[in-house]
Design a protein around this motif. Structure first.
Motif, short mmCIF file in Angstrom:
data_model
loop_
_atom_site.label_atom_id
_atom_site.label_comp_id
_atom_site.label_asym_id
_atom_site.label_seq_id
_atom_site.Cartn_x
_atom_site.Cartn_y
_atom_site.Cartn_z
N SER A 183 0.80 -1.22 0.00
CA SER A 183 0.00 0.00 0.00
C SER A 183 0.84 1.28 0.00
O SER A 183 0.30 2.37 -0.13
N VAL A 184 2.15 1.15 0.15
CA VAL A 184 3.01 2.33 0.29
C VAL A 184 3.67 2.67 -1.04
O VAL A 184 4.31 1.81 -1.66
N ASN A 185 3.54 3.91 -1.45
CA ASN A 185 4.16 4.38 -2.68
C ASN A 185 5.16 5.48 -2.35
O ASN A 185 5.03 6.63 -2.76
N GLU A 186 6.15 5.12 -1.56
CA GLU A 186 7.20 6.04 -1.15
C GLU A 186 8.54 5.33 -1.28
O GLU A 186 8.64 4.13 -1.01
N GLU A 253 13.50 12.58 10.19
CA GLU A 253 12.13 13.08 10.19
C GLU A 253 11.54 13.25 8.80
O GLU A 253 10.34 13.43 8.66
N SER A 254 12.38 13.19 7.75
CA SER A 254 11.86 13.30 6.39
C SER A 254 11.21 12.00 5.92
O SER A 254 10.51 11.99 4.90
N SER A 279 8.91 12.03 12.92
CA SER A 279 8.43 11.95 11.54
C SER A 279 6.95 12.26 11.45
O SER A 279 6.21 12.16 12.43
N LYS A 280 6.52 12.63 10.25
CA LYS A 280 5.10 12.80 9.98
C LYS A 280 4.43 11.43 9.98
O LYS A 280 4.94 10.48 9.40
#
Length: 305
Positions: A183-186, A253-254, A279-280
């Motif tokens: 599910s992650v597109n990073e 944190e990025s 982190s966000k």
């Protein structure tokens, strides 16, 4: 032809079934399991669990359905019991091991044996107790890079026997932590997933899982907030472990953090989770379209499958 997929994921205390059609969730159902039916991912009574699984499929039949095409729908779902359907079954990640291997460039007929030899060298468990699965990932011109997953034979064999008793023939199996990754597109991210039984922490880099930890939660503690000190410590330990071997490009944190499971309904725990990483944090997304009343968080593994 409609692209219909049925996913089944069985946890210690519940089994969940999801039907998707053309990338949309269309029907779903779950069934509670008795406390002693599965203990820490190990099926204790195959016959009883098979009955529950059949009951779950029957429940799907009885859900509200459009009159048009219902007969065809039932016939297609019924085919699951004859090995004809597109059934994907999730496997708990507990006891599984993952490695990114770097091997010399090899002919295709030599690769499988080379991977087994390297797995035997790097894994802390005998290959006699594991099933191996692997996939090529991008690498340099002078190497073959492999993502390898090794999962326990005992738990997997018990699950497959249970499915056979239920009359089911899965098209494929997938590990729950890897289903979450889909599910992650990073390019880089961290996933934290928690439920009553298992904590999954996953570090993705170059869109490849680099660290996956699946830990059993304390049976006597069922409240997320009470477990947060332990969970936050495991999260911090996982980040530190990754950074110790990637000092040139550490997690900071990025790098976004995605949460699923009980975390989604407890955003007040997110800051405690990430701690000094700062982190966000966001809920784990899904590429499957879902109706407004669909409980996404409960079926997050099914959606990944």
């Amino acid at each position: 032809m409609a692209n219909k997929v049925v996913s089944l994921y069985i946890e210690d205390n519940q089994a969940r079934l999801l039907i998707s059609k053309n990338g949309k969730a269309v029907r779903w159902a779950s069934i509670a399991l008795e406390p002693d039916m599965i203990i820490e991912g190990i099926i204790q009574n195959e016959e009883q669990l098979a009955v529950k699984v059949r009951e779950l499929f029957t429940t799907i039949h009885k859900t509200d359905s459009p009159a048009k095409g219902m007969k065809k729908f039932k016939e297609s779902l019924g085919g699951m019991f004859e090995g004809k359907g597109k059934l994907i079954v999730g496997i708990s990640g507990r006891g599984s091991l993952y490695r990114v291997l770097s091997l010399p460039v090899l002919a295709g007929n030599l690769l499988g044996e080379a991977i087994r030899r390297e797995a035997d060298r790097v894994l802390p468990v005998s290959l006699d107790e594991l099933y191996l699965s692997y996939q090529r990932i991008p690498g340099g011109a002078t190497e073959t890079r492999i993502f390898m997953a090794a999962f326990p034979k005992k738990a997997t064999d018990l699950l497959l026997r249970t499915l056979r008793i239920a009359g089911l023939q899965p098209r494929s199996l997938d590990l729950a932590p890897l289903a979450l990754c889909s599910s992650v597109n990073e390019p880089r991210a961290i996933i934290a997933d928690v439920n009553q039984d298992t904590l999954n922490i996953i570090v993705l880099a170059e869109r490849v899982p680099q660290v996956i930890r699946s830990l059993s939660m304390q049976n006597e503690v069922k409240v997320l907030h009470k477990n947060m000190p332990t969970i936050a410590e495991e999260f911090s330990r996982t980040v530190a472990f990754y950074n110790s071997s990637h000092q040139q490009n550490p997690l900071d944190e990025s790098v976004p953090v995605f949460v699923s499971g009980e975390f989604v309904n407890a955003p007040d725990t997110w800051k405690t989770l990430v701690g000094k990483l700062n982190s966000k944090v966001a809920a784990l997304p899904t590429v499957i379209q879902c109706p407004e009343d669909f409980p996404i968080n409960e079926y997050i593994v099914n959606l990944g499958l």
